[in-house]
Design an enzyme around this catalytic site. Structure first.
Site, PDB file in Angstrom:
ATOM      1  CG  ASP A 149      -0.172   0.063   2.538  1.00 44.47           C
ATOM      2  OD1 ASP A 149       0.804  -0.686   2.692  1.00 44.47           O
ATOM      3  OD2 ASP A 149      -0.526   0.870   3.411  1.00 44.47           O
ATOM      4  CG  HIS A 507      -1.317  -7.182  -1.866  1.00 49.09           C
ATOM      5  ND1 HIS A 507      -2.577  -7.308  -2.394  1.00 49.09           N
ATOM      6  CD2 HIS A 507      -1.349  -6.074  -1.090  1.00 49.09           C
ATOM      7  CE1 HIS A 507      -3.348  -6.338  -1.939  1.00 49.09           C
ATOM      8  NE2 HIS A 507      -2.626  -5.562  -1.144  1.00 49.09           N
ATOM      9  CG  ASP A 552       3.634 -15.770  -6.898  1.00 50.78           C
ATOM     10  OD1 ASP A 552       3.480 -14.583  -6.530  1.00 50.78           O
ATOM     11  OD2 ASP A 552       4.405 -16.106  -7.812  1.00 50.78           O
ATOM     12  CD  GLU A 561       0.683  -5.594   1.891  1.00 51.16           C
ATOM     13  OE1 GLU A 561      -0.283  -6.183   2.398  1.00 51.16           O
ATOM     14  OE2 GLU A 561       0.783  -4.349   1.835  1.00 51.16           O
TER      15      GLU A 561
HETATM   16  O1  9MR Z   1       2.568  -6.669   9.204  1.00 54.95           O
HETATM   17  C1  9MR Z   1       1.225  -6.579   9.644  1.00 54.95           C
HETATM   18  C2  9MR Z   1       0.812  -7.918  10.200  1.00 54.95           C
HETATM   19  O2  9MR Z   1       1.567  -8.233  11.343  1.00 54.95           O
HETATM   20  C3  9MR Z   1      -0.675  -7.893  10.526  1.00 54.95           C
HETATM   21  O3  9MR Z   1      -1.085  -9.184  10.909  1.00 54.95           O
HETATM   22  C4  9MR Z   1      -1.456  -7.443   9.286  1.00 54.95           C
HETATM   23  C5  9MR Z   1      -2.955  -7.393   9.513  1.00 54.95           C
HETATM   24  O4  9MR Z   1      -3.281  -6.419  10.406  1.00 54.95           O
HETATM   25  O5  9MR Z   1      -1.015  -6.166   8.888  1.00 54.95           O
HETATM   26  C6  9MR Z   1       0.338  -6.151   8.496  1.00 54.95           C
HETATM   27  O6  9MR Z   1       0.681  -4.875   8.144  1.00 54.95           O
HETATM   28  C7  9MR Z   1       0.129  -4.324   6.970  1.00 54.95           C
HETATM   29  C8  9MR Z   1      -0.334  -2.928   7.368  1.00 54.95           C
HETATM   30  O7  9MR Z   1      -1.413  -3.005   8.241  1.00 54.95           O
HETATM   31  C9  9MR Z   1      -0.650  -2.049   6.185  1.00 54.95           C
HETATM   32  N1  9MR Z   1       0.400  -2.073   5.208  1.00 54.95           N
HETATM   33  C10 9MR Z   1       0.727  -3.417   4.750  1.00 54.95           C
HETATM   34  C11 9MR Z   1       1.205  -4.234   5.910  1.00 54.95           C
HETATM   35  C12 9MR Z   1       1.739  -5.591   5.459  1.00 54.95           C
HETATM   36  O8  9MR Z   1       0.739  -6.489   5.100  1.00 54.95           O
END
Ligand code: 9MR
Ligand code: ZN
Length: 580
Positions: A149, A507, A552, A561
């Site tokens: 994001d 992602h 993937d 991601e």
């Molecule tokens: O790294 C984060 C992970 O530990 C959490 O379980 C997840 C769901 O809340 O969110 C991950 O962080 C994301 C963040 O909220 C927004 N940017 C992308 C991050 C990676 O997926």
């Protein structure tokens, strides 16, 4: 998966001369090793496989032993695979992982001469609005996009920079190449040039009272468009204790590291860190970050800030030598072991309540977990900082340029942290020994971003090795780098651009919308996640063992991601093995 996994699993980018060369096999046929001339030089018979809980595979690890630089063909009757052994095996991947952060830069254009085909116009240049007070507008350019994001978050950014700065302090030879970024050639190592991009942004996230905003994002995630096309307004969202303390820590660390290169910049960081600590002293009572109504970007919430405060106190002590910060660190460390106190402090904490609803089994941990290096628990960074002060930091800071407070090896607090740390590093090593692929992650811990758990454990084992000289720890850590590069249950390299079977559809908004087949290089996928999955992911992965809960596929943020703070511990680990 679009391919049939081989019964031979390897580090696809290559093995380094002089270090163990582990592969995994899933067949008990004899394995032969042929050199480039086709001559058989080794064979392994009587291979015994064992069940691996995390992957459900019958598998065993084989150390190929001594092999001089060259190309080798492995054959087990069923499959054939080529490996490379070379002195510089980890060089290009380390460099790419650092440059991966350059590709995440926000607030500027990525020029063709640095970014090649991944060039794009400047993004997110409009002034941001304070979420709570809409009359406050501020232009806050810079920083890195957090992940797939386009949000920018102070805590995760601080942790990312810290991994990079400690990588530089401990393994400068492993991470000081020029990377063709805009600052290259300015006399400062590029890993520091790149980290500065984020530090400058963190400085701008500070308010006049010394506190730091939690994040700078839009109200909701953008669709899959290029960053320059993402024009929704950005907001400066809510001050938080965790963000403020992580910022203090990394700015204090930065003040030590950059002093030799740019005194003004170092001074600016130290005074920002001190102002931040002033705010914490005036606002000692922890308040968790609660996502404001209407905001749906990353939460990065935490029920407790003892770890962030501990890390901040350690870094301020290391930089200033003022005993008041050591006292604070000792007190926080002690308080964290006082279960009754924590319970009392946690009463009525809304984030804690929310968390308990998600996980009714959650138990308040006793003490800080000094083997944690991720955004939600930074205790390990505090410990690492403290270790780096002992006996002039022998093993932890090879640069004469960096002045830090020195603590004697007989320091009681050092002894205490070290004892706690060794308990954790032993646990990490045990995980590696129990895993069929030598992965430092148990079956029940394939969470969102499992790569962080794995790399965090690798960092722990590297630090143990630095403290004790125990090569078993070092070699177990090396296996985590091998995991990332293909020695795993999926037969995939999780680093974009590396390995013959590599992640292709992360992602990641730019990779998903630039029309280029290969994703942006040097980014690491979060990897298998068997826990909190999207319904679609759950459906597709139904019945699979945890280490194989991976897609993937672009929509699967839950397993595929990328994130800056997954790149950075991998940079630390890769720089270590690149530096030897
Ligand atoms: O790294 C984060 C992970 O530990 C959490 O379980 C997840 C769901 O809340 O969110 C991950 O962080 C994301 C963040 O909220 C927004 N940017 C992308 C991050 C990676 O997926
Ligand atoms: Zn941007």
């Amino acid at each position: 998966m679009q391919y049939t996994p081989s019964s031979i699993r390897i580090n696809m980018t290559g093995y380094r001369t002089g270090l163990p060369k582990k592969i995994a096999v899933l067949s008990n046929e004899p394995l032969t090793v042929k050199d480039a001339a086709g001559k058989e030089i080794k064979s392994f018979d009587n291979i015994e496989l064992a069940a691996d809980a995390a992957s459900g595979d019958n598998v065993t690890l084989i150390d190929l032993g001594d092999l001089p630089a060259g190309k080798y063909t492995l054959n087990n009757g069923t499959d054939e695979r080529e490996i490379v052994v070379e002195e510089g095996a980890f060089k290009s991947v380390t460099n790419a992982l650092i440059k991966g952060l350059y590709f995440q830069r926000c607030g500027c254009a990525l020029e063709e001469k640095h970014a090649g085909i991944y060039k794009h116009a400047a993004c997110h240049t409009a002034p941001a609005t304070d979420w709570e007070n809409r009359s406050i507008k501020k232009t806050v350019l810079g920083g890195w996009h957090d992940a797939g994001d386009y949000g920018k978050y102070v805590g995760p950014g601080a942790v990312t920079v810290a991994h990079m700065l400690y990588a530089y302090l401990m393994f400068p030879k492993g991470c000081s190449d020029e990377l063709n970024i805009p600052e290259s050639g300015n006399g400062v190592p590029d890993i520091l040039n790149e980290a500065r991009w984020e530090l400058e942004w963190i400085l701008k996230m500070q308010k006049d009272d010394g506190s730091f905003y939690h994040k700078l994002t839009k109200a909701a995630f953008a669709p899959f468009i290029m960053p320059e096309d993402d024009k929704e307004p950005e907001y400066l969202i809510t001050v938080s204790h965790c963000a403020t303390e992580a910022a203090i820590a990394v700015l204090a660390l930065g003040a030590r590291v950059y002093a030799a290169f740019d005194k003004d910049f170092a001074g600016k960081m130290l005074s920002a860190a001190l102002r931040g600590w002033g705010w914490v002293e005036k606002n000692p009572e922890f308040k968790p970050y609660m996502q404001p109504e209407g905001v749906r970007t990353g939460y990065y919430g935490d029920w407790n800030d003892k770890d962030e405060r501990f890390w901040a106190a350690c870094e301020l002590f290391a930089t200033t030598g003022d005993e008041k910060y050591k006292k604070a660190a000792v007190q926080i460390y002690k308080d964290a072991k006082d279960l009754e106190l924590i319970k009392k402090e946690t009463e009525g904490n809304p984030f804690f309540e929310r968390m308990k609803k998600w996980n009714p089994d959650f138990k308040i941990p006793v003490g800080l977990n000094v083997s944690q290096f991720g955004w939600s628990d930074v205790s390990g960074l505090g410990a690492l900082c403290y270790f780096s002060m002992v006996n002039e930091g022998k093993a932890f800071c090879v640069s004469d340029n960096v002045k830090s407070t020195c603590v004697g090896a007989e320091d009681a607090f050092y002894e205490e942290i070290k004892k706690d740390f060794f308990e954790k590093s032993k646990e990490a090593l045990e995980l590696v020994k129990k895993s069929g692929y030598g992965t430092a992650n148990p079956a029940n811990s394939y969470v969102w971003g499992s790569i962080l758990t794995i790399m965090s454990n690798a960092m722990t084992m590297i630090i143990d090795w630095k403290l004790t000289g125990n090569a078993e720890m070092r070699d177990a850590a090396l296996n985590q780098l091998n995991y990332a590069l293909g020695l795993n249950a999926l037969d995939i390299s999780f680093v974009t651009g590396f390995g013959e079977k590599r992640v292709m559809n992360p992602h990641h908004r730019p990779s998903g919308s630039d029309g280029i087949e290969e994703p942006v290089p040097g980014l690491i996928s979060g990897g298998p996640n068997s826990g909190m999955n999207y319904p679609d992911t759950k459906e597709k992965l139904k019945g699979l063992p945890p280490a194989k809960c991976y897609l993937d596929e672009l929509p699967s943020a839950d397993t595929n991601e990328i994130a800056i703070y997954w790149n950075s511990p991998t940079i630390f680990v890769a720089a270590c093995f690149n530096s030897l």
